[in-house]
Design a protein around this motif. Structure first.
Motif, PDB file in Angstrom:
ATOM      1  N   GLY A  14      33.835  37.339  24.043  1.00  0.00           N
ATOM      2  CA  GLY A  14      34.275  36.681  25.361  1.00  0.00           C
ATOM      3  C   GLY A  14      34.473  35.776  25.592  1.00  0.00           C
ATOM      4  N   SER A  33      37.553  38.214  32.452  1.00  0.00           N
ATOM      5  CA  SER A  33      38.598  39.422  32.584  1.00  0.00           C
ATOM      6  C   SER A  33      39.234  39.212  34.538  1.00  0.00           C
ATOM      7  CB  SER A  33      38.038  40.634  32.358  1.00  0.00           C
ATOM      8  OG  SER A  33      37.896  40.407  31.742  1.00  0.00           O
ATOM      9  N   ASP A  34      40.507  39.711  34.090  1.00  0.00           N
ATOM     10  CA  ASP A  34      41.567  39.687  35.561  1.00  0.00           C
ATOM     11  C   ASP A  34      41.440  37.634  36.539  1.00  0.00           C
ATOM     12  OD1 ASP A  34      41.188  42.271  35.534  1.00  0.00           O
ATOM     13  OD2 ASP A  34      39.598  42.946  36.494  1.00  0.00           O
ATOM     14  N   ARG A  35      41.626  36.969  35.739  1.00  0.00           N
ATOM     15  CA  ARG A  35      41.711  35.571  36.251  1.00  0.00           C
ATOM     16  C   ARG A  35      42.313  34.869  34.879  1.00  0.00           C
ATOM     17  NH1 ARG A  35      36.393  33.828  38.378  1.00  0.00           N
ATOM     18  NH2 ARG A  35      35.999  35.254  40.238  1.00  0.00           N
TER      19      ARG A  35
END
Length: 82
Positions: A14, A33-35
């Motif tokens: 991460g 995630s997804d940013r």
């Protein structure tokens, strides 16, 4: 026979991460995630100082124990199976 010829840059556990044969640097901030983020990895081959930047701010830094010995002419993006 030389072990400092492969630079790896990735997200590990991460966090932003880069290194070459034991000269590794892990970021401190978790990457969501997804940013969208802007990440920069900087290594000074004279001072051996390495930095990771996230969105323009220093996330981690250290002095490596040896230089990266790769020539700036070859670059593989993705997985290298060798």
């Amino acid at each position: 026979s030389n072990t400092s010829l492969c630079l790896h840059i990735n997200i590990r556990n991460g966090k932003a991460y880069f290194g070459f044969f034991g000269n590794d640097l892990s970021g401190n901030a978790f990457v969501i995630s997804d940013r969208w983020i802007h990440t920069a990895f900087v290594f000074d081959s004279i001072s051996l100082h390495a930095n990771i930047y996230l969105n323009g701010f220093i996330d981690a830094q250290r002095t490596m124990s040896s230089p990266l010995l790769v020539q700036p002419t070859n670059l593989t993006i993705g997985m290298n199976t060798q």
